[in-house]
Design an enzyme around this catalytic site. Sequence first.
Site, mmCIF file in Angstrom:
data_model
loop_
_atom_site.group_PDB
_atom_site.id
_atom_site.type_symbol
_atom_site.label_atom_id
_atom_site.label_comp_id
_atom_site.label_asym_id
_atom_site.label_seq_id
_atom_site.Cartn_x
_atom_site.Cartn_y
_atom_site.Cartn_z
ATOM 1 N N HIS A 1 0.879 -1.168 0.000
ATOM 2 C CA HIS A 1 0.000 0.000 0.000
ATOM 3 C C HIS A 1 0.912 1.212 0.000
ATOM 4 O O HIS A 1 1.784 1.349 0.856
ATOM 5 C CB HIS A 1 -0.906 0.013 1.230
ATOM 6 C CG HIS A 1 -1.981 1.054 1.135
ATOM 7 N ND1 HIS A 1 -1.708 2.395 1.278
ATOM 8 C CD2 HIS A 1 -3.305 0.964 0.858
ATOM 9 C CE1 HIS A 1 -2.823 3.083 1.121
ATOM 10 N NE2 HIS A 1 -3.806 2.245 0.865
ATOM 11 N N ASP A 2 0.737 2.091 -0.970
ATOM 12 C CA ASP A 2 1.715 3.169 -1.152
ATOM 13 C C ASP A 2 1.890 4.023 0.097
ATOM 14 O O ASP A 2 2.998 4.472 0.398
ATOM 15 C CB ASP A 2 1.382 4.040 -2.369
ATOM 16 C CG ASP A 2 -0.030 4.592 -2.359
ATOM 17 O OD1 ASP A 2 -0.814 4.208 -1.477
ATOM 18 O OD2 ASP A 2 -0.356 5.382 -3.257
#
Length: 421
Positions: free
Chosen positions: A182-183
């Site tokens: 997840h960025d």
Amino acid sequence: MLGVPYHYRDDRTSAAVADVHERISAEELYRRTGLQHLPFNTVFQLAADRASGDLALADGALLIPDLIGYWLTGVGAAEITNASTTGLLNPSTRAWDAELLHLLGIAPALLPPLIEPGNVLGGLLPDVAEALGAPRRNGGRASGLGLAGGLGLAGGLGGAGGLGGGTGSRGRGLSVVAVGSHDTASAVVAVPVTSDEFAYISSGTWSLVGVELEQPVISEAGRAANFTNEGGVDGRVRFLKNVSGLWLLSESVRTWERESGAAIDLTVLLAQAAAVTAPVSEFDAADERFIAPGDMPARIAAWCVERGLAAPQTPAEFTRSILQSLAAAYATTIEQAAELSGSSIRVIHIVGGGSQNGLLCQLTADRTGRTVLAGPVEATAIGNVLVQARAAGFVGADASLESLRALVATTFAPVRYEPRR
């Protein structure tokens, strides 16, 4: 794959939200997952797939970063920071919620095993290594859970994974290392923290505003405020809220460029917005009407008119209105995060592309009354690399998250913004 993944802003989940809430109330779903309600959460994507019949055809489901890892290695696994955003994970046990899956009609076997950031997913498949001209690992194809016919589902691409390992050893080859896929999970790794009394804003298309905790905070007050408990690297919890971000400005710029037929210089536009001295109306940046692509200035103007407010008229005024509205949303969210989590917040770190927007950073400092430290811009990429580097032993295999952040702080000097009194 059974089909091309949908963009997460696609409105196919509109009916799916109601379908899920017929099976489980919004309150109970939050109690189980601690996840902020967003209409594009994976739990609703899967409900849409169930309604279309696609789910019955699937052997497995992979989020986009995990799908890329599978293509590279043949190993199917779910990296936990991204899995925590699906609405199917228990945030306390960090495991799939089997009872919830049963309630929603999702076969547990559909979901792959969970792995942590820093785990080695596997070696490159022989054909992938050959295509890249990379060293091949002895022993041939990597073992793992193969999800042939797996359903690729939309998810945050962010830090999808990384290639690590030596290139000087024919036997060793290259390995794919799981990162915070997840960025925002990768971006938070690279927040140059020097005090534990901080909040962060990962600022880009979306603004992820919150604090880092050791344990999730799941309460009715948190649900009412629409806060989420997402997994972080090293077992941390990202207690945050998704706030609409610079998507509002980028969509507005696209509209103006389409209407005028000329490119807009963003630097010039921001300077013009900074020069606006007359008051501009502020709007609720969290209103769902602003999620979909389209004529953003028209929607903002309509929102203002509906409430008897003066609508902005020029691109500079719209830009000023957008940035002030975002700063106001940040201030409200940070106060909520502090109250709900019991955190003390003295400094706000803004990372990501929005850290380059000096006007937004200054407005945030002014509105929150707190020091803002801006940068690094490429926090997601930096956090991704640091997790890989630690896994490979380049920064110490036992290096703490705090030591990784100290390295960032000495490498990327943030820009400081103090509140203007």
